[in-house]
Design a protein around this motif. Structure first.
Motif, PDB file in Angstrom:
ATOM      1  N   MET A 148      51.093  30.396  85.030  1.00 57.13           N
ATOM      2  CA  MET A 148      50.982  31.408  83.981  1.00 57.13           C
ATOM      3  C   MET A 148      52.207  32.312  84.034  1.00 57.13           C
ATOM      4  SD  MET A 148      46.937  32.518  83.807  1.00 57.13           S
ATOM      5  CE  MET A 148      46.887  33.228  85.445  1.00 57.13           C
ATOM      6  N   ILE A 149      52.797  32.550  82.861  1.00 56.95           N
ATOM      7  CA  ILE A 149      53.974  33.408  82.743  1.00 56.95           C
ATOM      8  C   ILE A 149      53.516  34.763  82.222  1.00 56.95           C
ATOM      9  CG2 ILE A 149      56.198  33.724  81.596  1.00 56.95           C
ATOM     10  CD1 ILE A 149      56.248  30.606  81.301  1.00 56.95           C
ATOM     11  N   GLU A 150      53.870  35.831  82.922  1.00 60.70           N
ATOM     12  CA  GLU A 150      53.405  37.166  82.548  1.00 60.70           C
ATOM     13  C   GLU A 150      54.508  38.191  82.754  1.00 60.70           C
ATOM     14  OE1 GLU A 150      51.953  39.871  80.898  1.00 60.70           O
ATOM     15  OE2 GLU A 150      50.303  38.428  81.109  1.00 60.70           O
ATOM     16  N   LYS A 151      54.806  38.979  81.698  1.00 63.08           N
ATOM     17  CA  LYS A 151      55.830  40.012  81.797  1.00 63.08           C
ATOM     18  C   LYS A 151      55.254  41.381  82.137  1.00 63.08           C
ATOM     19  CE  LYS A 151      55.892  41.270  76.881  1.00 63.08           C
ATOM     20  NZ  LYS A 151      56.730  41.386  75.659  1.00 63.08           N
ATOM     21  N   ASP A 152      53.917  41.511  82.019  1.00 67.12           N
ATOM     22  CA  ASP A 152      53.253  42.791  82.245  1.00 67.12           C
ATOM     23  C   ASP A 152      52.278  42.618  83.411  1.00 67.12           C
ATOM     24  OD1 ASP A 152      52.284  45.382  81.961  1.00 67.12           O
ATOM     25  OD2 ASP A 152      52.093  45.271  79.794  1.00 67.12           O
ATOM     26  N   ARG A 153      51.186  43.375  83.399  1.00 70.22           N
ATOM     27  CA  ARG A 153      50.204  43.266  84.474  1.00 70.22           C
ATOM     28  C   ARG A 153      49.377  42.004  84.320  1.00 70.22           C
ATOM     29  NH1 ARG A 153      49.233  47.433  87.765  1.00 70.22           N
ATOM     30  NH2 ARG A 153      47.004  46.997  88.000  1.00 70.22           N
ATOM     31  N   ILE A 154      49.094  41.369  85.449  1.00 67.01           N
ATOM     32  CA  ILE A 154      48.305  40.146  85.457  1.00 67.01           C
ATOM     33  C   ILE A 154      46.929  40.401  84.844  1.00 67.01           C
ATOM     34  CG2 ILE A 154      47.167  38.451  86.970  1.00 67.01           C
ATOM     35  CD1 ILE A 154      50.189  38.083  86.705  1.00 67.01           C
ATOM     36  N   ALA A 155      46.459  39.451  84.049  1.00 71.73           N
ATOM     37  CA  ALA A 155      45.145  39.428  83.398  1.00 71.73           C
ATOM     38  C   ALA A 155      45.124  40.121  82.055  1.00 71.73           C
ATOM     39  CB  ALA A 155      44.039  39.966  84.293  1.00 71.73           C
ATOM     40  N   GLY A 156      46.261  40.640  81.593  1.00 74.23           N
ATOM     41  CA  GLY A 156      46.387  41.037  80.213  1.00 74.23           C
ATOM     42  C   GLY A 156      45.852  42.400  79.820  1.00 74.23           C
ATOM     43  N   THR A 157      45.823  42.628  78.505  1.00 74.03           N
ATOM     44  CA  THR A 157      45.498  43.941  77.951  1.00 74.03           C
ATOM     45  C   THR A 157      44.072  44.364  78.237  1.00 74.03           C
ATOM     46  OG1 THR A 157      47.148  43.726  76.193  1.00 74.03           O
ATOM     47  CG2 THR A 157      45.334  45.262  75.810  1.00 74.03           C
ATOM     48  N   CYS A 158      43.101  43.514  77.950  1.00 78.47           N
ATOM     49  CA  CYS A 158      41.692  43.907  78.086  1.00 78.47           C
ATOM     50  C   CYS A 158      41.389  44.399  79.495  1.00 78.47           C
ATOM     51  CB  CYS A 158      40.786  42.736  77.733  1.00 78.47           C
ATOM     52  SG  CYS A 158      39.031  43.123  77.871  1.00 78.47           S
ATOM     53  N   THR A 159      41.834  43.665  80.482  1.00 75.96           N
ATOM     54  CA  THR A 159      41.547  44.007  81.870  1.00 75.96           C
ATOM     55  C   THR A 159      42.191  45.315  82.285  1.00 75.96           C
ATOM     56  OG1 THR A 159      41.353  41.666  82.447  1.00 75.96           O
ATOM     57  CG2 THR A 159      41.762  43.214  84.258  1.00 75.96           C
ATOM     58  N   ASN A 160      43.420  45.527  81.867  1.00 69.19           N
ATOM     59  CA  ASN A 160      44.202  46.650  82.378  1.00 69.19           C
ATOM     60  C   ASN A 160      44.297  47.853  81.447  1.00 69.19           C
ATOM     61  OD1 ASN A 160      45.412  45.385  84.931  1.00 69.19           O
ATOM     62  ND2 ASN A 160      45.934  43.862  83.377  1.00 69.19           N
ATOM     63  N   TYR A 161      44.384  47.584  80.139  1.00 69.64           N
ATOM     64  CA  TYR A 161      44.681  48.672  79.205  1.00 69.64           C
ATOM     65  C   TYR A 161      43.733  48.693  78.003  1.00 69.64           C
ATOM     66  CZ  TYR A 161      49.143  47.785  81.596  1.00 69.64           C
ATOM     67  OH  TYR A 161      50.120  47.542  82.526  1.00 69.64           O
ATOM     68  N   GLY A 162      42.644  47.974  78.073  1.00 70.29           N
ATOM     69  CA  GLY A 162      41.789  47.859  76.903  1.00 70.29           C
ATOM     70  C   GLY A 162      40.323  48.047  77.215  1.00 70.29           C
ATOM     71  N   CYS A 163      39.534  47.000  76.948  1.00 70.48           N
ATOM     72  CA  CYS A 163      38.067  47.104  77.015  1.00 70.48           C
ATOM     73  C   CYS A 163      37.569  47.648  78.347  1.00 70.48           C
ATOM     74  CB  CYS A 163      37.432  45.737  76.783  1.00 70.48           C
ATOM     75  SG  CYS A 163      38.420  44.544  75.901  1.00 70.48           S
ATOM     76  N   ASN A 164      38.089  47.141  79.454  1.00 71.33           N
ATOM     77  CA  ASN A 164      37.580  47.560  80.762  1.00 71.33           C
ATOM     78  C   ASN A 164      37.811  49.053  81.005  1.00 71.33           C
ATOM     79  OD1 ASN A 164      37.150  44.837  80.943  1.00 71.33           O
ATOM     80  ND2 ASN A 164      38.223  44.543  82.877  1.00 71.33           N
ATOM     81  N   ALA A 165      39.035  49.494  80.734  1.00 66.87           N
ATOM     82  CA  ALA A 165      39.345  50.915  80.926  1.00 66.87           C
ATOM     83  C   ALA A 165      38.528  51.779  79.978  1.00 66.87           C
ATOM     84  CB  ALA A 165      40.838  51.144  80.698  1.00 66.87           C
ATOM     85  N   LYS A 166      38.385  51.327  78.746  1.00 74.14           N
ATOM     86  CA  LYS A 166      37.632  52.097  77.747  1.00 74.14           C
ATOM     87  C   LYS A 166      36.184  52.289  78.177  1.00 74.14           C
ATOM     88  CE  LYS A 166      35.792  53.581  73.848  1.00 74.14           C
ATOM     89  NZ  LYS A 166      34.379  53.300  74.136  1.00 74.14           N
ATOM     90  N   ILE A 167      35.543  51.227  78.654  1.00 76.26           N
ATOM     91  CA  ILE A 167      34.114  51.341  78.974  1.00 76.26           C
ATOM     92  C   ILE A 167      33.894  52.180  80.227  1.00 76.26           C
ATOM     93  CG2 ILE A 167      33.700  49.314  80.441  1.00 76.26           C
ATOM     94  CD1 ILE A 167      31.652  50.426  77.365  1.00 76.26           C
ATOM     95  N   VAL A 168      34.823  52.143  81.165  1.00 76.87           N
ATOM     96  CA  VAL A 168      34.711  52.997  82.350  1.00 76.87           C
ATOM     97  C   VAL A 168      34.767  54.466  81.941  1.00 76.87           C
ATOM     98  CG1 VAL A 168      35.890  53.732  84.466  1.00 76.87           C
ATOM     99  CG2 VAL A 168      35.587  51.303  84.006  1.00 76.87           C
ATOM    100  N   LEU A 169      35.650  54.784  81.011  1.00 76.25           N
ATOM    101  CA  LEU A 169      35.766  56.163  80.538  1.00 76.25           C
ATOM    102  C   LEU A 169      34.589  56.566  79.653  1.00 76.25           C
ATOM    103  CD1 LEU A 169      39.566  56.239  79.596  1.00 76.25           C
ATOM    104  CD2 LEU A 169      38.485  57.386  81.545  1.00 76.25           C
ATOM    105  N   GLU A 170      34.027  55.622  78.950  1.00 80.25           N
ATOM    106  CA  GLU A 170      33.005  55.950  77.959  1.00 80.25           C
ATOM    107  C   GLU A 170      31.618  56.195  78.548  1.00 80.25           C
ATOM    108  OE1 GLU A 170      29.907  54.943  74.880  1.00 80.25           O
ATOM    109  OE2 GLU A 170      30.338  53.932  76.767  1.00 80.25           O
ATOM    110  N   TYR A 171      31.278  55.536  79.642  1.00 78.01           N
ATOM    111  CA  TYR A 171      29.910  55.610  80.157  1.00 78.01           C
ATOM    112  C   TYR A 171      29.409  57.027  80.433  1.00 78.01           C
ATOM    113  CZ  TYR A 171      28.948  50.597  80.562  1.00 78.01           C
ATOM    114  OH  TYR A 171      28.687  49.280  80.286  1.00 78.01           O
TER     115      TYR A 171
END
Length: 452
Positions: A32-55
């Motif tokens: 896998m070729i990755e220029k940013d953080r491994i596992a992509g947007t959802c894991t690092n900068y999207g859904c996961n972060a959003k739900i942790v903040l939202e609960y």
């Protein structure tokens, strides 16, 4: 010398890594070729972060349903501490997943990848060969082409805000901005939202969207509809947002939430002749691009199917199975639930209610379960569900407005995809008393009632 792989992934998010794990476990050589953080947007900068903040804000929302029994003035969320908590939870995930991938024999190549021919991706000055290639580059935030655009922030910035601004302005009222606004207003910020027309938040039942907008307005969110942002200027630590009509808003933070666009630039699509548009890469019913051994998966694909993390995962799993078995049937999507993580939440699945209302072969039923199930549904009397039934009384679509909409819609996934009828549900025993059992009872009642 060019290093060779059976399958080469451009990207490492959900659209890539599920397939990568399956293929590696099946004995394929994978990178896998990755220029940013491994596992992509959802894991690092999207859904996961959003739900942790939202609960924590969900707790405030639930407490608001008991105004005479819970002293809500004593409840508040400390954003600064919450953000520290988010970093503790989210920041390690990329490292954990990279370790998992490497344990399973997947090579991680760091850098920006670009197709140089139909089988080769160049990263910096190194060439990598793939018998199969999967493009999973996702999307990025769109930015308005206006004066002062460099002064705006995007969703990734907001999800790392160390301190909540006293005044925040959102450009565009879509899924991302209205989710953030639901948190910001409960944090005590003054919130303004600017939208270019009078139909915000596409993709959800408009009556529920209208109900949500009215609720947020009552909480203090300022909505400026039919306004086009023209410019942003800075004045010390504050900014002025100016619209075409002459509206001037003084604010401390501007978030451009005018959409997301597929990452199709600078990855070599034109070089090798892969067909794409501003909506993304075009694929066939096997998720193959115009070059058959090159696939595309996830948000970078031009499709009408909702661009969601579970959809990307589904496509990734399908691509792995197709590479392992080229005789695989074309991809067939089940009914896909979509959730708007506002307070309360909105959820949709299957045939849209708007479509069902316009089609005589469907029967539309409103179920105000918040009112009918006050003892089971936590005093959220505004909670409601609208369903669409076909001529055989199968559930084919639904829209839910409720704190628990995400969990409730997941129950409907089984009912719709398995084509369960009321008599099937009668053969099951559900835990009682709880919200889901009550909703199922009301659903069964609607499914057994013939239209007049």
């Amino acid at each position: 010398m060019t290093k060779q792989y059976d399958v080469l992934f451009l990207g490492s998010g959900h659209a890539a890594w599920h397939a990568a794990l399956t293929l590696s476990k099946a004995g394929k050589s994978v990178a896998m070729i990755e220029k940013d953080r491994i596992a992509g947007t959802c894991t690092n900068y999207g859904c996961n972060a959003k739900i942790v903040l939202e609960y924590p804000f969900e707790i405030l929302e639930q407490a608001s349903h008991y105004p005479k029994m819970i002293n809500t003035t004593r409840l508040k969320v400390d954003w600064d501490t919450l953000m520290q908590h988010k970093h503790r939870v989210i920041d390690p995930l990329a490292g954990h997943l990279q370790h998992l991938f490497e344990q399973n024999g997947i090579d991680i190549i760091r850098g920006s990848g670009q197709l140089v021919d139909e089988h080769t991706i160049q990263v910096d000055h190194t060439l990598y060969y793939g018998a199969h290639i999967v493009i999973a580059t996702g999307q990025r935030s769109h930015q308005l082409d206006i004066k002062g655009q460099a002064l705006t922030h995007n969703s990734r910035d907001f999800l790392s805000l160390a301190h909540m601004p006293k005044h925040i302005t959102f450009l565009g009222i879509g899924i991302i901005s209205i989710e953030f606004a639901s948190m910001a207003i409960k944090s005590g910020a003054e919130v303004h939202m600017i939208h270019h027309n009078d139909r915000p938040v596409k993709g959800f039942y408009h009556k529920h969207v209208t109900k949500l907008i009215e609720k947020l307005a009552n909480e203090g969110v300022h909505f400026h509809m039919n306004e086009s942002t023209q410019s942003i200027t800075q004045h010390g630590q504050s900014y002025t947002v100016t619209t075409a009509s002459g509206l001037n808003l003084q604010t401390h933070y501007v978030l451009d939430a005018t959409g997301r666009i597929p990452n199709v630039a600078s990855i070599g699509l034109d070089t090798v002749g892969i067909v794409y548009s501003k909506k993304g890469i075009q694929v066939d019913e096997y998720m193959r691009t115009s070059i058959p051994h090159i696939y595309a998966s996830g948000d970078v694909v031009d499709k009408t199917i909702p661009k969601l993390t579970p959809t990307a995962t589904f496509e990734s799993n399908y691509i792995a199975s197709h590479i392992l078995n080229p005789d695989q049937q074309p991809i067939t999507y089940p009914a896909i639930p979509s959730v708007l993580y506002t307070l309360p939440r909105l959820a949709n699945i299957g045939v849209s209610i708007e479509e069902a209302i316009q089609n005589d072969k469907y029967r539309v039923v409103d179920i105000p379960f918040g009112q009918r199930m006050a003892f089971e549904y936590k005093n959220e009397t505004d909670a409601q569900m609208t369903i669409a039934l076909d001529e055989a009384n199968h559930l084919v679509g639904a829209a839910i407005y409720a704190d628990d909409a995400a969990d409730l819609i997941n129950i409907l996934v089984f009912i719709i995809n398995q084509k369960l009828q009321a008599q099937d549900l009668n053969q099951m025993i559900f835990a009682f008393p709880c919200a889901s059992s009550g909703v199922i009872d009301l659903l069964k009642e609607a499914m057994m009632t013939e239209s007049l």
